[in-house]
Design an enzyme around this catalytic site. Structure first.
Site, short mmCIF file in Angstrom:
data_model
loop_
_atom_site.label_atom_id
_atom_site.label_comp_id
_atom_site.label_asym_id
_atom_site.label_seq_id
_atom_site.Cartn_x
_atom_site.Cartn_y
_atom_site.Cartn_z
N LYS A 1 28.07 33.69 43.74
CA LYS A 1 27.24 33.52 42.54
C LYS A 1 25.75 33.64 42.82
O LYS A 1 24.96 33.70 41.88
CB LYS A 1 27.54 32.16 41.90
N LYS B 1 24.69 30.93 32.63
CA LYS B 1 25.86 30.09 32.39
C LYS B 1 26.47 30.47 31.04
O LYS B 1 25.86 31.17 30.25
CB LYS B 1 25.46 28.60 32.39
N GLU C 1 26.18 22.48 27.28
CA GLU C 1 25.74 22.35 28.67
C GLU C 1 24.22 22.25 28.74
O GLU C 1 23.67 21.44 29.49
CB GLU C 1 26.22 23.56 29.48
N SER D 1 35.70 26.41 35.78
CA SER D 1 36.67 26.22 36.87
C SER D 1 36.15 25.29 37.97
O SER D 1 36.90 24.44 38.48
CB SER D 1 37.05 27.58 37.47
N THR D 2 34.88 25.42 38.35
CA THR D 2 34.34 24.55 39.40
C THR D 2 34.13 23.14 38.86
O THR D 2 34.37 22.16 39.58
CB THR D 2 33.03 25.12 39.95
N ASP E 1 27.38 20.81 37.27
CA ASP E 1 28.04 21.92 36.60
C ASP E 1 27.97 23.17 37.47
O ASP E 1 27.17 23.24 38.40
CB ASP E 1 27.34 22.19 35.25
N GLY F 1 32.32 30.17 30.24
CA GLY F 1 33.36 29.34 29.63
C GLY F 1 33.11 29.03 28.17
O GLY F 1 33.92 28.34 27.53
N THR G 1 31.36 22.40 32.41
CA THR G 1 32.58 23.05 31.95
C THR G 1 32.85 24.28 32.82
O THR G 1 31.91 24.95 33.24
CB THR G 1 32.44 23.48 30.49
#
Length: 220
Positions: free
Chosen positions: A121, A94, A103, A30-31, A81, A97, A28
């Site tokens: 990152k 993580k 996840e 943007s990438t 992910d 989002g 989940t």
């Protein structure tokens, strides 16, 4: 290259890890959304996908990709992910989002975790990005006090309810020098559903988008 172009490059590079005829786990963010768009081009070559959030499920189905319930799946060769932070040991933060728990569940089932991120990152020490912790609502104040005892400054993520019906505390002020230990200690706090520390089950591969191309990293 722009940050979006770097993300698109790693999303496309991740297709090489998708096993034809099998189910792929999809993250989940943007990438991950860019990966879904790339995956749509080979949807007829895979059995389907397992989604880590309701948003990802909708996006996959919108591209005509069959989405399986994780309880009906026993074999996920790869989970793909992004991350908010990652270090050279493949430990990650993580949950920016809000889908950290699902996840973590899907990645636990997968045989291989491929993390796709742009170069910004990659960090030496995790913690500059606030650590998300998913919490059962009635335990919010108690968990927050316990997180303070661990050295953090938790803040409720306003207006956010997870797909599981819980809230998120974003913990600022941490310098996470031992991610495995901190993940274990947070997991032991009653009322915590999961934390955004992915250290006990780190990534196996990181595809890092850089100005000179996609760099492949693995844990030392």
């Amino acid at each position: 290259m722009t940050q979006d172009e770097l993300k698109e490059a790693v999303a496309c590079a991740a297709l090489a890890y998708v096993v034809e005829g099998k189910i792929v786990g999809v993250g989940t963010g943007s990438t991950a959304r860019l990966f879904i768009e790339a995956l749509a081009g080979m949807k007829d070559k895979i059995a389907g996908a397992v989604a880590s959030s309701d948003d990802t499920k909708k996006r996959l189905e919108g591209h005509g990709i069959k989405v399986f319930d994780l309880n009906d799946v026993t074999d996920i060769p790869v989970y793909i992910d992004g991350a908010d932070e990652i270090n050279v040991a493949m430990h990650m933060i993580k949950g920016g989002g809000g889908a950290l728990t699902r996840e973590k569940i899907v990645s636990a089932v997968a045989q291989k975790f491929v993390c796709i991120v742009d170069g910004s990152k990659l960090v030496d020490v995790l913690g500059r990005f606030p650590l998300p912790v998913e919490v059962i609502p009635m335990a919010r104040a108690y968990v927050a006090r316990e997180l303070v005892r661990l050295g953090g400054a938790p803040i409720v993520r306003e207006g956010v309810i997870t797909d599981n019906g819980n809230i998120i505390l974003d913990v600022e002020g941490l310098q996470i020098v031992d991610p495995v230990d901190l993940e274990t200690r947070i997991n032991q706090i009653v009322g915590v559903v999961s934390s955004g520390l992915f250290a006990r089950r780190p990534a196996d591969v990181c595809l890092l988008g850089t100005s000179s191309g996609v760099r492949t990293m693995t844990a030392d």
